[in-house]
Design an enzyme around this catalytic site. Sequence first.
Site, PDB file in Angstrom:
ATOM      1  N   ARG A   1       0.805  -1.231   0.000  1.00  0.00           N
ATOM      2  CA  ARG A   1       0.000   0.000   0.000  1.00  0.00           C
ATOM      3  C   ARG A   1       0.839   1.283   0.000  1.00  0.00           C
ATOM      4  NH1 ARG A   1      -3.532  -1.107   4.971  1.00  0.00           N
ATOM      5  NH2 ARG A   1      -2.032  -2.807   5.291  1.00  0.00           N
TER       6      ARG A   1
ATOM      7  N   GLN B   1      13.548 -14.221   5.412  1.00  0.00           N
ATOM      8  CA  GLN B   1      12.235 -14.861   5.349  1.00  0.00           C
ATOM      9  C   GLN B   1      11.807 -14.787   3.889  1.00  0.00           C
ATOM     10  OE1 GLN B   1       8.770 -12.807   6.870  1.00  0.00           O
ATOM     11  NE2 GLN B   1       7.738 -14.718   7.393  1.00  0.00           N
TER      12      GLN B   1
ATOM     13  N   THR C   1       3.550 -13.410  10.982  1.00  0.00           N
ATOM     14  CA  THR C   1       4.495 -12.889  11.977  1.00  0.00           C
ATOM     15  C   THR C   1       5.198 -14.011  12.744  1.00  0.00           C
ATOM     16  OG1 THR C   1       2.576 -12.624  13.429  1.00  0.00           O
ATOM     17  CG2 THR C   1       3.381 -10.645  12.332  1.00  0.00           C
TER      18      THR C   1
ATOM     19  N   ASN D   1      -3.418  -5.443  20.861  1.00  0.00           N
ATOM     20  CA  ASN D   1      -2.049  -5.921  20.822  1.00  0.00           C
ATOM     21  C   ASN D   1      -1.218  -4.987  19.943  1.00  0.00           C
ATOM     22  OD1 ASN D   1       0.278  -7.449  20.656  1.00  0.00           O
ATOM     23  ND2 ASN D   1      -0.530  -8.753  19.012  1.00  0.00           N
TER      24      ASN D   1
ATOM     25  N   TYR E   1      29.413  35.453  -7.023  1.00  0.00           N
ATOM     26  CA  TYR E   1      29.823  34.055  -6.882  1.00  0.00           C
ATOM     27  C   TYR E   1      31.294  33.995  -6.469  1.00  0.00           C
ATOM     28  CZ  TYR E   1      31.405  29.369  -7.822  1.00  0.00           C
ATOM     29  OH  TYR E   1      31.974  28.136  -7.671  1.00  0.00           O
TER      30      TYR E   1
ATOM     31  N   ASN F   1      36.173  30.311 -11.754  1.00  0.00           N
ATOM     32  CA  ASN F   1      37.045  29.256 -11.220  1.00  0.00           C
ATOM     33  C   ASN F   1      37.108  28.009 -12.086  1.00  0.00           C
ATOM     34  OD1 ASN F   1      34.331  28.701 -10.599  1.00  0.00           O
ATOM     35  ND2 ASN F   1      34.904  27.401  -8.866  1.00  0.00           N
TER      36      ASN F   1
END
Length: 460
Positions: free
Chosen positions: A17, A79, A85, A172, A369, A389
């Site tokens: 999702r 896994q 789980t 839980n 700059y 530069n």
Amino acid sequence: MSIKFNIVILAAGRGTRMYSSIPKVLHKIGNKPMLQHVIETSKSISPQQLIVVYGHGGEQVKSLIAKNMYDTELIWCLQENQLGTGHALKCANEYLKQYDATLLLYGDVPLISQNTIKQMQDKFADNIVILTADFPNPTGYGRIIRNDVGKIIKIVEEKDANQEQRAIKEVNTGIYIFPNKYLSGWLEKLTNNNSQGEYYITDLLEMAYLDGVDISSVSCADVFEVMGVNNKLQLEYLERQYQLIQTDKLLNKGVTIIDKNRIDIRGEIKNGIDCFIDINCIFEGNVTLGNNVTIGANCIIKNSVIHDGVEIKPNSIIEDSEVFNNSQVGPYARLRPGSKLLNNTHIGNFVEIKKSIVGIGSKVNHLTYIGDATIGSNVNIGAGSITCNYDGMHKFNTNIGDNAFIGSGTMMVAPVKIGNGSIIGAGSVITKDTPENELTVSRAKQVTILGWVKKFRQKK
Ligand code: UD1
Ligand code: MG
């Protein structure tokens, strides 16, 4: 007696999702992968073994975490198929026989705190300690089933629950400490005989109850600590929670923050006293603020040190740089990596500084700059001046001596040295070193052609 324990972090989930090619646990909170948050919290409580069960996007997960944490101490267990789980924890079974206990955490539940874990550890005595929470809307969560004397006897998943069980608001969180002397045996006995055909870790609780092993609980007060991320809405929600934790820490350390809902901290800030931060600032990596530092609105500061008395004015961007005492930067200034502004410097609007030192009291105030340059002290760089530069292949240095005055619109073509006390006439293109304390100008002589305009207009 201190308990020796393992931590297992489940991080194998697919994250469908999230609609993303990035494995779920690598999505970031405060610019740090969720899994890294959990690993760092885990490490802070010094487990004997820290085990990560990985699966989906496994190599990507392993290599990014290894890169970010320079870590060889993690144990990685694969896994291959996500069968639940319980199955995930079983993948780490060979490591779970050692030590006293195993704490289970999740790579997509990033904000669990050390404090909550400590409360759980305090209740461990060869029992199960489960972290529960009371949710006004418990939909989707496993429900805690207690007997008539209030003891937990099992957990029922939403999909397996009857109406009476679904009315229970105590849920839980999925975070537990298991006693190792029973854990492996219980894992061997797990089946997938349920409505989802998954191996449920929650079944271990009923096994414990039937084996006469006590189940204690800790109730989590801060719900965000146990919230998981399944989609971008939840990711955004936890990002805001995380930001509020960060800003509260700063407020508690005495920083004045105008609106704690309009600041983002994606790293660590150290601060002195009397710092002030206006709205919409972003801090990334390691940022140090000294005393009396003021940060204006809409600034982005990354991996930089801002010393005492500095004022960063609005809309400035500073990265991998150091700004010394009482300097001023911005508004609309950009300090790119390797910029070092010594005391009392002024960097003004639309000025970009890269890999350069700006000496004490020097000013670069407008539209300029400065790259790969060393600027001495008390130098004034006029508006619109540039160190050229780069020749398309290589970078070259510019050295500007103390007390030099660079007229507006000067191009300093590197490599080049401007002598101490040199004055450069505005609009010069400087290709050769300039002598100390002399005026150098390089520009076409100005001429006025008398009568030209009149003739030109008559032609029309
Ligand atoms: C689980 C609990 C539920 C609890 C909820 C809290 C079970 C059976 N249920 O449900 O009681 O209320 O968490 O959020 O444990 N994972 C793997 N491999 C797998 C399956 C899951 O690594 O094979 C990881 C997932 O990436 C995720 C975590 O385990 O990080 C939880 O899995 P998830 O499927 O979200 O569990 P829930 O069904 O929400
Ligand atoms: Mg599930």
